[in-house]
Motif scaffolding. Structure first.
Motif, PDB file in Angstrom:
ATOM      1  N   ALA A   1      -4.001  -0.514 -15.819  1.00  0.00           N
ATOM      2  CA  ALA A   1      -2.703  -0.821 -15.589  1.00  0.00           C
ATOM      3  C   ALA A   1      -1.858  -2.013 -16.482  1.00  0.00           C
ATOM      4  O   ALA A   1      -0.727  -2.280 -16.112  1.00  0.00           O
ATOM      5  CB  ALA A   1      -2.436  -1.228 -14.091  1.00  0.00           C
ATOM      6  N   ASP A   2      -2.768  -2.414 -17.075  1.00  0.00           N
ATOM      7  CA  ASP A   2      -2.128  -3.801 -17.995  1.00  0.00           C
ATOM      8  C   ASP A   2      -1.943  -4.885 -17.241  1.00  0.00           C
ATOM      9  O   ASP A   2      -0.739  -5.520 -17.492  1.00  0.00           O
ATOM     10  CB  ASP A   2      -1.060  -2.880 -18.895  1.00  0.00           C
ATOM     11  CG  ASP A   2      -0.908  -3.980 -20.165  1.00  0.00           C
ATOM     12  OD1 ASP A   2      -1.906  -4.872 -20.549  1.00  0.00           O
ATOM     13  OD2 ASP A   2       0.260  -4.013 -20.721  1.00  0.00           O
TER      14      ASP A   2
ATOM     15  N   LEU B   1     -14.638  -1.789 -10.505  1.00  0.00           N
ATOM     16  CA  LEU B   1     -13.716  -0.752 -10.398  1.00  0.00           C
ATOM     17  C   LEU B   1     -12.528  -1.345 -10.440  1.00  0.00           C
ATOM     18  O   LEU B   1     -11.285  -0.549 -11.192  1.00  0.00           O
ATOM     19  CB  LEU B   1     -14.121   0.038  -9.092  1.00  0.00           C
ATOM     20  CG  LEU B   1     -15.385   1.126  -8.996  1.00  0.00           C
ATOM     21  CD1 LEU B   1     -15.563   1.518  -7.679  1.00  0.00           C
ATOM     22  CD2 LEU B   1     -15.038   2.236  -9.895  1.00  0.00           C
ATOM     23  N   LEU B   2     -12.191  -2.592  -9.577  1.00  0.00           N
ATOM     24  CA  LEU B   2     -11.018  -3.274  -9.832  1.00  0.00           C
ATOM     25  C   LEU B   2     -10.700  -3.520 -11.219  1.00  0.00           C
ATOM     26  O   LEU B   2      -9.512  -3.528 -11.587  1.00  0.00           O
ATOM     27  CB  LEU B   2     -10.984  -4.208  -8.731  1.00  0.00           C
ATOM     28  CG  LEU B   2     -10.913  -4.058  -7.520  1.00  0.00           C
ATOM     29  CD1 LEU B   2     -11.203  -5.149  -6.405  1.00  0.00           C
ATOM     30  CD2 LEU B   2      -9.540  -3.204  -7.036  1.00  0.00           C
ATOM     31  N   TYR B   3     -11.648  -4.129 -11.946  1.00  0.00           N
ATOM     32  CA  TYR B   3     -11.466  -4.504 -13.348  1.00  0.00           C
ATOM     33  C   TYR B   3     -10.744  -3.367 -14.069  1.00  0.00           C
ATOM     34  O   TYR B   3      -9.806  -3.428 -14.884  1.00  0.00           O
ATOM     35  CB  TYR B   3     -12.751  -5.008 -13.913  1.00  0.00           C
ATOM     36  CG  TYR B   3     -12.623  -5.366 -15.187  1.00  0.00           C
ATOM     37  CD1 TYR B   3     -12.218  -6.842 -15.806  1.00  0.00           C
ATOM     38  CD2 TYR B   3     -13.305  -4.483 -16.274  1.00  0.00           C
ATOM     39  CE1 TYR B   3     -12.283  -6.887 -17.067  1.00  0.00           C
ATOM     40  CE2 TYR B   3     -13.179  -4.776 -17.721  1.00  0.00           C
ATOM     41  CZ  TYR B   3     -12.703  -6.176 -17.942  1.00  0.00           C
ATOM     42  OH  TYR B   3     -12.579  -6.332 -19.372  1.00  0.00           O
TER      43      TYR B   3
ATOM     44  N   ARG C   1      -6.722  -8.990 -14.195  1.00  0.00           N
ATOM     45  CA  ARG C   1      -8.101  -8.479 -14.689  1.00  0.00           C
ATOM     46  C   ARG C   1      -8.859  -9.478 -15.081  1.00  0.00           C
ATOM     47  O   ARG C   1      -9.901  -9.226 -15.005  1.00  0.00           O
ATOM     48  CB  ARG C   1      -7.676  -7.407 -16.012  1.00  0.00           C
ATOM     49  CG  ARG C   1      -8.939  -6.825 -16.795  1.00  0.00           C
ATOM     50  CD  ARG C   1      -8.425  -6.541 -18.095  1.00  0.00           C
ATOM     51  NE  ARG C   1      -8.492  -7.560 -19.046  1.00  0.00           N
ATOM     52  CZ  ARG C   1      -7.606  -7.784 -19.977  1.00  0.00           C
ATOM     53  NH1 ARG C   1      -6.551  -6.918 -20.042  1.00  0.00           N
ATOM     54  NH2 ARG C   1      -7.707  -8.719 -20.781  1.00  0.00           N
ATOM     55  N   SER C   2      -8.406 -10.518 -15.530  1.00  0.00           N
ATOM     56  CA  SER C   2      -9.177 -11.675 -15.954  1.00  0.00           C
ATOM     57  C   SER C   2     -10.023 -12.256 -14.756  1.00  0.00           C
ATOM     58  O   SER C   2     -11.085 -12.858 -14.671  1.00  0.00           O
ATOM     59  CB  SER C   2      -8.661 -12.777 -16.914  1.00  0.00           C
ATOM     60  OG  SER C   2      -8.140 -12.244 -18.143  1.00  0.00           O
TER      61      SER C   2
ATOM     62  N   ARG D   1      -6.729   0.961 -23.847  1.00  0.00           N
ATOM     63  CA  ARG D   1      -7.338  -0.066 -22.749  1.00  0.00           C
ATOM     64  C   ARG D   1      -8.482   0.443 -22.131  1.00  0.00           C
ATOM     65  O   ARG D   1      -9.371  -0.129 -21.883  1.00  0.00           O
ATOM     66  CB  ARG D   1      -6.272  -0.325 -21.798  1.00  0.00           C
ATOM     67  CG  ARG D   1      -4.879  -1.176 -22.343  1.00  0.00           C
ATOM     68  CD  ARG D   1      -4.052  -1.662 -21.239  1.00  0.00           C
ATOM     69  NE  ARG D   1      -3.537  -0.767 -20.560  1.00  0.00           N
ATOM     70  CZ  ARG D   1      -2.454  -0.098 -20.867  1.00  0.00           C
ATOM     71  NH1 ARG D   1      -1.600  -0.443 -22.210  1.00  0.00           N
ATOM     72  NH2 ARG D   1      -1.552   0.880 -20.153  1.00  0.00           N
ATOM     73  N   ALA D   2      -8.404   1.985 -21.917  1.00  0.00           N
ATOM     74  CA  ALA D   2      -9.626   2.428 -21.455  1.00  0.00           C
ATOM     75  C   ALA D   2     -10.711   2.394 -22.074  1.00  0.00           C
ATOM     76  O   ALA D   2     -11.895   2.112 -21.715  1.00  0.00           O
ATOM     77  CB  ALA D   2      -9.259   4.111 -20.848  1.00  0.00           C
TER      78      ALA D   2
END
Length: 128
Positions: free
Chosen positions: A103-104, A95-97, A109-110, A50-51
């Motif tokens: 964190a999955d 940063l929040l994204y 995220r979207s 994910r990173a």
């Protein structure tokens, strides 16, 4: 330099933060993997994968953000404080994204991604 222009530099650096998490979070990256880091990154799973995905998305969105900031500066119709605030909000959204990606939290995220894209559009709107 304005705050907004410094934010471009921050946006350019953010993907490398994700790269570090992707490469070093599982403790498997070393000299051997550095011979073909792209293949190594493609083999990752979980938070490291994910990173890597967050890294790729960060590389994709940075040119649009940089262009939006530069256009807003060149157009000269927007207040500098507005451009600066939008830039800080964009960096905050990125940063929040990244946090949401690691964190999955896919739906959040979207949503954060959409907010970031809306912020990019807003540079053009305030520059009219």
């Amino acid at each position: 330099m304005t705050v907004a222009l410094w934010c471009i530099l921050i946006a350019i650096c953010l993907p490398y933060l994700c790269t570090g998490v992707a490469k070093f979070s599982n403790g498997k990256f070393g000299l051997k993997q550095n011979h073909d880091p792209r293949a190594f990154l493609d083999s990752l799973e979980g938070v490291a994968r994910r990173a890597h995905s967050a890294q790729l998305n960060s590389f994709e969105v940075t040119p649009a953000f940089a262009a939006a900031v530069i256009v807003a500066h060149l157009a000269g119709n927007a207040e500098l404080v507005t451009i600066n605030v939008l830039s800080v909000l964009f960096i905050t959204s990125r940063l929040l994204y990244i946090i949401c990606y690691l964190a999955d939290w896919a739906i959040l995220r979207s949503l954060v991604w959409a907010i970031g894209m809306g912020l990019i559009v807003s540079f053009f709107v305030v520059s009219v």
